[in-house]
Design a protein around this motif. Structure first.
Motif, short mmCIF file in Angstrom:
data_model
loop_
_atom_site.label_atom_id
_atom_site.label_comp_id
_atom_site.label_asym_id
_atom_site.label_seq_id
_atom_site.Cartn_x
_atom_site.Cartn_y
_atom_site.Cartn_z
N HIS A 41 -1.36 8.97 4.70
CA HIS A 41 -0.37 7.97 4.45
C HIS A 41 -0.71 6.83 5.70
N ASN A 42 -1.93 7.22 6.10
CA ASN A 42 -2.21 6.05 6.82
C ASN A 42 -4.26 6.01 6.60
N PRO A 43 -4.48 4.66 7.00
CA PRO A 43 -5.79 4.10 5.84
C PRO A 43 -6.77 4.95 7.16
N SER A 44 -6.59 5.61 8.40
CA SER A 44 -7.42 6.20 9.53
C SER A 44 -7.53 7.66 8.59
N GLU A 45 -6.54 7.77 8.32
CA GLU A 45 -7.23 9.49 7.50
C GLU A 45 -7.72 9.33 6.50
N MET A 46 -8.45 8.42 5.85
CA MET A 46 -8.99 8.59 4.49
C MET A 46 -10.81 9.02 5.08
N PRO A 47 -11.32 10.30 4.12
CA PRO A 47 -11.99 10.92 4.75
C PRO A 47 -13.96 9.56 4.09
N GLU A 48 -15.12 10.31 4.41
CA GLU A 48 -16.03 9.66 4.41
C GLU A 48 -16.11 9.15 2.64
N PRO A 49 -16.96 8.57 2.81
CA PRO A 49 -16.99 8.62 0.96
C PRO A 49 -18.17 9.35 0.30
N ASN A 50 -19.24 10.26 1.00
CA ASN A 50 -19.66 11.30 0.44
C ASN A 50 -19.24 12.38 0.65
N PHE A 51 -17.87 12.04 1.20
CA PHE A 51 -17.13 13.71 1.05
C PHE A 51 -15.93 14.11 -0.35
N LEU A 52 -15.79 12.49 -0.69
CA LEU A 52 -14.23 12.38 -1.72
C LEU A 52 -15.27 12.22 -2.78
N GLN A 53 -13.81 13.24 -3.53
CA GLN A 53 -14.37 13.54 -5.27
C GLN A 53 -13.92 11.94 -5.51
N ARG A 54 -12.51 12.55 -5.50
CA ARG A 54 -12.13 10.74 -6.09
C ARG A 54 -10.51 10.76 -5.58
N ILE A 55 -9.83 9.68 -5.36
CA ILE A 55 -8.61 9.42 -5.21
C ILE A 55 -7.29 8.66 -6.08
N GLU A 56 -6.44 9.25 -5.84
CA GLU A 56 -5.16 8.62 -7.10
C GLU A 56 -4.01 8.33 -5.92
N GLU A 57 -3.34 7.29 -6.88
CA GLU A 57 -2.20 6.32 -5.78
C GLU A 57 -1.30 6.53 -6.54
N PRO A 58 -0.08 5.82 -5.93
CA PRO A 58 1.28 6.47 -6.25
C PRO A 58 2.05 5.02 -7.86
N TYR A 59 2.34 5.43 -9.17
CA TYR A 59 2.24 4.17 -10.01
C TYR A 59 3.73 4.65 -10.13
N ILE A 60 4.35 3.13 -10.59
CA ILE A 60 5.92 3.64 -11.31
C ILE A 60 6.09 2.80 -12.06
#
Length: 595
Positions: A384-403
């Protein structure tokens, strides 16, 4: 019970719902001519100033038709897309709806979405063509649109004018003849749906309910099903312009209950009231939880006011059930709350209500939406907050809401609107001509792109003619990066944002330029940087205020001047290590207005 009618008024914003409600109250003599004023049901200052309805308002009218006397319970609803949750709650408490369409503007986006909402709840629809006294009205064309949309006969559409009072009598007789009486069992145990609540500093919390089965009497021992708490009904009554106490409220009617509840979390909108002695078997169904679309941090300007802010938010949540919040802290702003809103107008209204009704001065951070991150270890987390974003080396993919966005506009504006939507990463899904010069465009686009200034831009490029409505369609994978803003190498967490990689350079550069304008000059140099991870993508410098230390040296050796300048340089360096940069409040708001 056969003489009770419960109905609401639904329409697009500014199609004359509140004015029509005024005429109905005037015609049924519910309100005396002394109390009469424009938008009589909109009791908030904010609603009157902006000319919009923010809260649904319930009121009871009595109407004599022939020998029979009828009780009509009316709920006036908001028209803006951000307050659609209020509309869904009102619809759950009714059997019928007046669908109001402006004769000059025709059918608009929220007209369609509110109609579908009413049809899902199987409400009886009475189409009303309002504002037919306007010189620019096109009643015949708009009637064709209504017939296409609702599937009714042309003669079922009532022509009216909320301003002059034309057609009000036909509307009242249509309400009585077409809307069914409430269905319910008067002999069953009490079952009532809470559809709204308000906080009164003297009486505690007042809950508004609609009785579905059974009856409720004064001093009954009642229980709220979802929270499991029980109370004594100190006062029950009906809702006229003021609250009128009654000894008993029967099946199908709408009323209020005061039972000395002090805690805001003990009343939930959508809860069921029943009696302790003879409880009902099951709670009322079909009431959905709110899904916030936009998230932002709200912080008190003075950190000592944190608890006061919490109390204000709880009281506000009673009156606006679509507000959700949880505590969070920020290095730059201290303790505050992460709040979920239904849209940008909703966020603006909440901020203004906090300032007006509770005297709270607050700072709002950059709004964003919630994302879903899939990590390399297989776990899933909501961000919910940009500060919670994990480091890129732990991140497989990220999804965002579409309308799915529906835009109804005149055909001459199709080009600019398509350019705007495609620039916001939208994909056009369809284009449907409602009439020869009115088009409905359908887009799939990321919610994050419409959060900022999409609505304002849409209105300006279409000269105010385009109407916009949207609903979520799920999450899709996206190439998002976390953009940090650093002041003298220190990241400011309240200004960081999650943006699409293709927009990041542009956004970073504009942010740095805007901050350079807003941050006041200090005795030391301030370096403003935008970075993705450790890579700096934009930089601006706020020059130091500098005293001319060599002014007193007339001529003489250069080494004297150099000595003074070196001494000044050392001082500046030391100052930069201890000095901290104050970020002005406008900086947080300026981000919203980046073009």
């Amino acid at each position: 019970m056969k003489n009770i009618r419960n109905f609401c008024i639904i329409a697009h914003i500014d199609h004359g719902k509140s004015t029509l409600a005024d005429r109905l109250l005037e015609f049924t003599k519910t309100i005396s001519s002394r109390d009469l004023q424009a938008q009589v049901l909109d009791d908030m200052d904010l609603e009157r100033e902006r000319g919009i309805t923010i809260k649904s308002h319930a009121i009871q009218m009595e109407y004599q038709s022939g020998a029979e006397k009828y009780i009509l319970n009316l709920i006036d609803t908001p028209g803006h897309v951000d307050f659609s949750y209020e509309v869904s709650r009102s619809i759950a408490a009714c059997e019928g709806a007046l669908l109001v369409v402006d004769a000059a503007q025709g059918i608009q986006a929220q007209t369609i979405s509110n109609l579908y909402l009413a049809l899902e709840h199987e409400l009886e629809i009475i189409p009303v063509l309002n504002k037919i006294d306007l010189p620019s009205a096109e009643p015949e064309t708009v009637k064709d649109q209504i017939v296409d949309l609702v599937g009714c006969r042309r003669e079922d559409i009532i022509s009216a004018s909320g301003k002059t009072g034309l057609g009000i009598e036909e509307i009242l007789s249509a309400i009585i003849s077409r809307i069914p009486a409430p269905k319910g069992n008067p002999d069953a145990p009490l079952k009532a749906l809470i559809f709204d609540s308000v906080f009164n500093s003297f009486r505690g919390i007042i809950a508004y309910f609609r009785v579905i089965d059974g009856e409720i009497r004064k001093n009954d021992h009642v229980k709220f099903v979802a929270t499991g708490k029980d109370y004594i009904a100190d006062e029950i009554g009906i809702l006229k312009l003021d609250k009128l106490p009654r000894e008993i409220i029967r099946t199908g009617d709408v009323g209020y209950i005061i039972s000395g509840i002090k805690e805001a979390r003990e009343v939930k909108v959508g809860d069921t009231i029943t009696t302790v002695d003879k409880p009902c078997r099951e709670a009322v169904k079909g009431f959905e939880d709110v899904k916030p679309m936009v998230f932002a941090g709200i912080y008190p300007v003075d950190t000592d006011e944190y608890e006061e802010l919490r109390n204000s938010m709880e009281k506000l949540q009673l009156n606006d059930a679509s507000l959700v919040f949880q505590p969070e802290s920020s290095a730059a702003l201290g303790f505050g709350f992460r709040c979920g809103f239904l849209g940008m107008l909703h966020m603006e209204i909440i901020q203004e209500r906090l300032e007006r009704e509770f005297d709270m001065t607050v700072i709002t951070t950059v709004p964003n939406v919630s994302y879903t991150a899939y990590l390399t270890d297989g776990s899933v987390m909501d961000i919910h907050n940009p500060s919670e974003m994990p480091e890129p080396n732990f991140l497989q993919r990220i999804e965002e809401p579409y309308i799915k966005a529906q835009i109804i506009t005149k055909s001459e504006f199709i080009g600019p609107i398509m350019t705007l939507c495609i620039g916001k990463r939208g994909t056009i899904m369809g284009q449907h001509y409602l009439t020869t010069d009115r088009v409905e465009l359908t887009f799939h686009m990321p919610l994050a792109e419409i959060v900022f200034d999409f609505y304002d831009k849409l209105k300006s490029i279409s000269k105010g003619y385009a109407s916009f409505d949207y609903h979520p369609i799920g999450y899709q994978e996206s190439d998002l990066v976390k953009l940090d803003i650093r002041l003298n190498s220190e990241p400011v967490d309240a200004l960081s944002a999650l943006v699409h990689r293709s927009h990041s350079y542009d956004f970073g550069r504009k942010m740095c330029e805007k901050l350079k304008e807003l941050i006041t000059r200090q005795q030391f140099e301030i370096i403003i940087q935008a970075s993705i991870g450790s890579k700096i993508i934009a930089r601006e410098t706020v020059k130091a205020l500098r005293k001319d230390v060599t002014a007193k040296c007339y001529g003489g050796d250069i080494s004297r001047k150099r000595k003074l300048l070196e001494k000044q340089k050392e001082g500046k360096k030391r100052m930069r290590q201890v000095g901290n940069v104050e970020i002005p409040q406008q900086a947080f708001l300026a981000v919203l207005k980046l073009n």
